[in-house]
Each structure stands twice: as C-alpha cells, then as structure tokens.
Design an enzyme around this catalytic site. Structure first.
Site, mmCIF file in Angstrom:
data_model
loop_
_atom_site.group_PDB
_atom_site.id
_atom_site.type_symbol
_atom_site.label_atom_id
_atom_site.label_comp_id
_atom_site.label_asym_id
_atom_site.label_seq_id
_atom_site.Cartn_x
_atom_site.Cartn_y
_atom_site.Cartn_z
ATOM 1 N N HIS A 1 82.982 1.193 16.728
ATOM 2 C CA HIS A 1 83.101 -0.339 16.461
ATOM 3 C C HIS A 1 83.033 -1.377 17.454
ATOM 4 C CE1 HIS A 1 85.310 0.738 12.754
ATOM 5 N NE2 HIS A 1 85.861 1.656 13.230
ATOM 6 N N ASP B 1 77.064 0.951 17.352
ATOM 7 C CA ASP B 1 77.166 0.982 16.091
ATOM 8 C C ASP B 1 75.845 0.802 15.317
ATOM 9 O OD1 ASP B 1 79.697 1.486 16.237
ATOM 10 O OD2 ASP B 1 80.464 -0.194 14.717
ATOM 11 N N GLU C 1 80.428 -7.512 15.054
ATOM 12 C CA GLU C 1 82.262 -7.440 14.883
ATOM 13 C C GLU C 1 82.574 -8.838 14.695
ATOM 14 O OE1 GLU C 1 83.416 -4.470 14.842
ATOM 15 O OE2 GLU C 1 81.552 -3.525 15.534
ATOM 16 N N ASP D 1 74.515 -5.102 13.582
ATOM 17 C CA ASP D 1 75.752 -4.671 13.468
ATOM 18 C C ASP D 1 76.741 -5.929 13.913
ATOM 19 O OD1 ASP D 1 77.961 -2.680 12.607
ATOM 20 O OD2 ASP D 1 78.514 -3.280 14.351
#
Length: 575
Positions: free
Chosen positions: A175, A180, A33, A31
């Site tokens: 998030h 995540d 960001e 994951d």
C-alpha cells in the site's frame, strides 16, 4: 520526490517472447495512494509510476503529495502515510504535470493499473480541478485481466498481494505507491505469460481479453498457422464445407488466429469455433478488393454467423411512379421503367421518413387510384380537403398542373433537393421558436433521411453511368490500381516498382470483367460495394487514369446540402 533509472527487478517473462507487437509497447504502470475512495471528495497522497518495455524497467517516478486535507486514521493505518510525512511534500498542482509528462514521454504509452478505473478516476478528477487536459492513453487493467485468466479457485482472490505472491513478484505490495506499481509490473508480466499459449500477442488482443478461450477455440488454433501474412478474405467452413462466417483483414494469419484466443469475446463467434473445420484464405491485391470480395461472398452464401451484409436485397427504395399522376411509393427493387429512385434504405421506416419529407414539401397524392379511364373520378380524400393534395382524383387538378409538382419531386430526388430542404428547415425553425421541440426533431429526422437517400442514390447513379474508369493511388507495395465499370469493381492489381506501366495497364483492362449497363443507381453491384468504391476514388492522392463518358454529380446535389442536415439537426436538438 525520487525519480531514477533502474535495472530490472527480479526475473520476468520477456514481452519480446510474446510477439512483436507487444515488444514494441511502452507500458507505464501507475499506482496511487489517496485519502479515501471518492475521486471527487478524496485527494491523492502518493504517486508511483514505472515505465517498462519488453520486460525491462526503464524509469520510475514517485513522490508523496500534500493533499491539503487531513488523512483519515484508517488510511494512515493502511498505508503508513502520516500527516507529517506529507506536510513538506509538493502539492498536486506541481506533481500532476510531472506525472502526465512521465506518462506521455512516449506518446504511444499504455497506462497500466490494478483496478484501473480507480486510479484513472482520481487522475481525471485532478486534471479537471487543475484545468489540465487528460491525455486519455490506452488503458490495461490487470484486475480485469486476472479475473478473466485466473478464475477462482486457481487463485484465492484477485487482490494485488495475492497475484504478486502467485507470480513470485520481486516486490511485495504494501500500500505504498511505488512498491505497488513495481509489483503490478511483475503481475502484468505474469498475466501476459498466461496469454502466450492462448495465442494473444498484440496490444489489441491484450486489451480485448475478457474470458479464457474455450476448449474448442484452443483446439483450432492450428487452422491459422499456414495462412499467409497478406490482405484478403477468410471463409470459415464446417465439416460439410458449408460457409459459417466470412471476414476480411490486412493480415489473414493474424486475424484468423485472433478468433481462437482470449481476445475473441463475442458469444456467437465462440459458439462458431466449435463448428469450424477449415479456413479458406482468398489473397487479395488490395484492401478494397478484400472488402468487395467479402461483401459478394456474404451476399452469395449468407453465412449464418455473419450479421452484416447478408441480405443486401432486403433494402427499400422511394420511387416516384410513372403513372399519369405520379405518386411516391416505398418499393423493394429498382426496375427499368425510367422512374427516379431514392435510396437504398436499410429499413422501411427510414424509407417512410424520406417519403414523408417529400410529401411535406410537395402536394403529391397519396392514394392508389389508377385514373383509368382518365375521365373517371372519385370523391376527394381527407388530404385533399386539408389542402395537402391538389385532388386530381375528382378532376380539381389537371395533369399539367399536377405534373409541375411531380417534376419538382423528380428534381429533388435526382438533382437539387432545395425545395425539400427549404420547406423543412423553415418549418423546423418555426416549431423550435414555438418550443415544439419533439415535432421539430421528428421533422429533422425526415429531412436527414431524405438527404441521406438522395445523396446515396445521386452518387451511385453517377458512378453507374460510367462505362469504364481506371484509377490509381499509392499503397504500401506500389500503385493500387482499379478498373470500375458501370459501378462494379471489374479488376484490381498493384503496379510494383520496375513494372512497365503501359503493359500493366493494358493487361489489367484486357482481363477486367465485362459489365453491361443497367437501370438505377446500382445495376451491377450492391450499394455497399458502390460506396466502398466511391470512398476509395475520393480519397486524397487518387489519380484518374482512364475514363469513358462523364462522371459528374449535380452542382446543387444532396451532397452539397449536407450543411443543411447539420443545421437542422443542431437547431432541433440543441434546445
């Protein structure tokens, strides 16, 4: 940066319960960001990755990343990642090699992400900017899986938070990259558990899932239960015993079972599932035997749900006729008339292109004049007036003079295609130099079609001329051994360890099918069968055991001119 080995988080379905293939797969759940949604303009701010196998989390990797740009306020509000948090974080040029090493520590790892195109898009863009090679691992997208397996209103939507709550994930996605990724691990386990009753147990089936199986598919899963785990051919039949579909596999039970799972997404095959009443397995000694039997059964029964190989008779050949003044004709079958044949071609268009290649190089007539009686003449045609034909029709060119061109055509078709290759490649070069690329490409296509047909017919003719051939090569269970007679697979078996080779060979040849000689490149089999046999025979490690007659191809055959095909293709298309 934090990298740590951890124990499993929460209770998760064991992948080992879902089938051996999936239990051996290492998943790396990733994951990211980012500062925005554009992989080309935005940058990565945090990375989280979890390595999992057989339901157990093996390792984790996480770090913030200095994006070297401002983080928009709305992104900070969503993720909680501030400018001050990333100020002392490593930059992507340090993080990316570490992440790729984590991803590829097991070279067979599968990358998993929720909305995988987003994450892989950012990683590929970062690799391009840092001049690093993207390893291109297999990818599983849990968002796509969820949409296929959990239709609305079974779940409110397919967001990661919704799915994590639905499956009772031990971590609530917030998030932040590692949380995540951890939540996605639990979602992956839940989605895999959805596939258990649907019969999808392998990585290939997992990646192929696009929609849930139909009721008809689920109702027929039992048809695969008693099938052997052996190579062979399977025949789906309806209530009247009519063949619906024929296929082949190295593992009959596993392959047939896949037709009744979510991994089977072909519309026609899903429709067929509602008609299937039985499956007939035909166990074969080797994969070659299975491939040949599949072709023969499809050609014989013409199952309605097979699209490939159903009508091997619907091919075209380019023939040099045996008239007093031979011409080139596109025909549907080979006759015992001594004429050379080029092909076979799957379409009349491809055969016409090959014919045009020959006509470009050689001034053969294109009229259908019969020249009977010989002294009868007709006015010359436009092609003769343009100098593209020697005009035997009006007596300008006699039989001997015309026969030189006919013999050149025969040689080009059966032995050395140099006269065609030289003429067309020279003209392609001229057209390219004049920037007439479309014309050059058209001529290139004709040359490719001609060489493809010449190579095919020359190889098949050479094999069909051999009365008896025995060859062997090592396989998983022993030495795979075949008997080929006049281009047809006459027998096939496996010499297992401890078996007397002489007795085995005597039995195999004595019980092999008797195959008579015949005319043309494929007198006793389809071209597809002949090419399967040729590919098998020319595989490294294959040994010729017995041969009667000669198995040879011309020294300057069409196969030897393959390099010309590549040259012509590149010259005409690279401009």
């Amino acid at each position: 940066m934090v990298r740590q080995s951890v124990t499993p988080l929460g209770v998760q379905t064991s992948i080992g319960d879902l089938g051996t293939p999936l239990s051996e797969v290492t998943f790396v759940v990733v994951d990211l960001e980012t500062t925005g949604t554009s992989a080309s303009r935005s940058r990565i701010t945090e990375v989280g990755a979890v390595r999992v196998r057989d339901g157990e989390i093996l390792d984790e990797y996480t770090t913030l990343v200095d994006p070297d740009t401002l983080i928009p306020a709305e992104v900070t509000l969503l993720t909680g990642i501030t400018q001050s948090m990333v100020a002392t974080a490593p930059r992507i040029e340090k993080v990316l090699p570490e992440l790729l090493a984590f991803l590829t520590e097991d070279p067979d790892s599968v990358l998993v992400a929720h909305n995988a195109p987003f994450d892989t898009g950012f990683l590929k863009a970062a690799c391009e900017r840092e001049a690093l090679e993207w390893p291109a691992p297999p990818v599983v997208d849990t968002l796509r899986l969820a949409r296929a397996l959990l239709p609305v209103p079974k779940v409110r939507n397919h967001r990661l938070g919704t799915l994590a709550a639905y499956y009772g994930a031990s971590v609530t996605p917030d998030h932040r990259a590692l949380d995540d990724a951890r939540a996605t691990v639990d979602v992956l386990g839940g989605l895999i558990s959805e596939l258990v009753p649907l019969g999808a147990t392998s990585l290939e089936e997992l990646r192929a899932v696009s929609k849930p199986p139909t009721k008809a598919q689920r109702a027929r899963r039992h048809l695969a239960e008693d099938l052997p785990d052996r190579p062979g051919v399977y025949v789906f039949t309806d209530s009247r015993g009519h063949s619906l579909y024929v296929g082949k596999s190295n593992n009959l039970r596993r392959r047939v079972a896949s037709y009744f799972t979510a991994a089977e997404s072909r519309r026609r095959i899903r429709e067929m599932a509602g008609l299937v009443e039985a499956v007939t397995p035909i166990v074969c000694a080797t994969d070659l035997e299975a491939s040949v039997r599949e072709l023969r059964i499809i050609a014989e029964r013409k199952p309605p749900f097979n699209r490939r190989s159903r009508n091997p008779e619907n091919v075209r050949w380019v023939k040099l006729t045996t008239d007093a003044y031979p011409r080139l004709a596109v025909v549907r079958s080979v006759k015992d008339d001594g004429a050379p044949y080029l092909g076979p071609y799957r379409s009349a268009r491809e055969a016409d292109e090959a014919r045009e290649a020959l006509l470009h190089a050689l001034p053969l007539r294109q009229c259908t004049h019969t020249f009977a009686p010989p002294e009868r003449t007709v006015p010359r045609c436009v092609l003769a007036q343009l100098g593209r034909c020697g005009a035997p029709c009006d007596g300008t060119q006699g039989r001997d003079e015309y026969g030189v061109h006919a013999e050149e055509a025969r040689t080009a078709m059966t032995a050395d295609p140099a006269v065609v290759v030289d003429a067309l490649t020279a003209r392609i070069g001229e057209l390219s130099a004049e920037l007439r690329y479309e014309e050059a490409a058209s001529l290139r296509d004709r040359l490719v079609a001609f060489l493809r047909g010449a190579r095919r017919s020359q190889r098949l003719t050479a094999l069909a001329s051999v009365p008896h051939l025995v060859a062997s090569r090592p396989g998983d269970r022993g030495w795979e051994t075949i008997v080929v007679r006049h281009g047809r697979l006459a027998s096939c078996a496996v010499l297992t360890p401890g078996t007397d080779p002489a007795a085995f060979l005597n039995s195999l040849t004595a019980t092999a099918e008797r195959v008579p000689p015949g005319p043309g490149p494929v007198p006793n089999a389809t071209a597809e069968e002949g090419e399967l046999i040729l590919d098998w025979l020319t595989t490294p490690g294959t040994h010729l055991i017995e041969i009667e007659g000669e198995w040879t191809c011309p020294l300057r055959s069409a196969e030897a001119h393959d390099r010309m095909t590549h040259w012509a293709h590149g010259r005409a298309s690279a401009q």
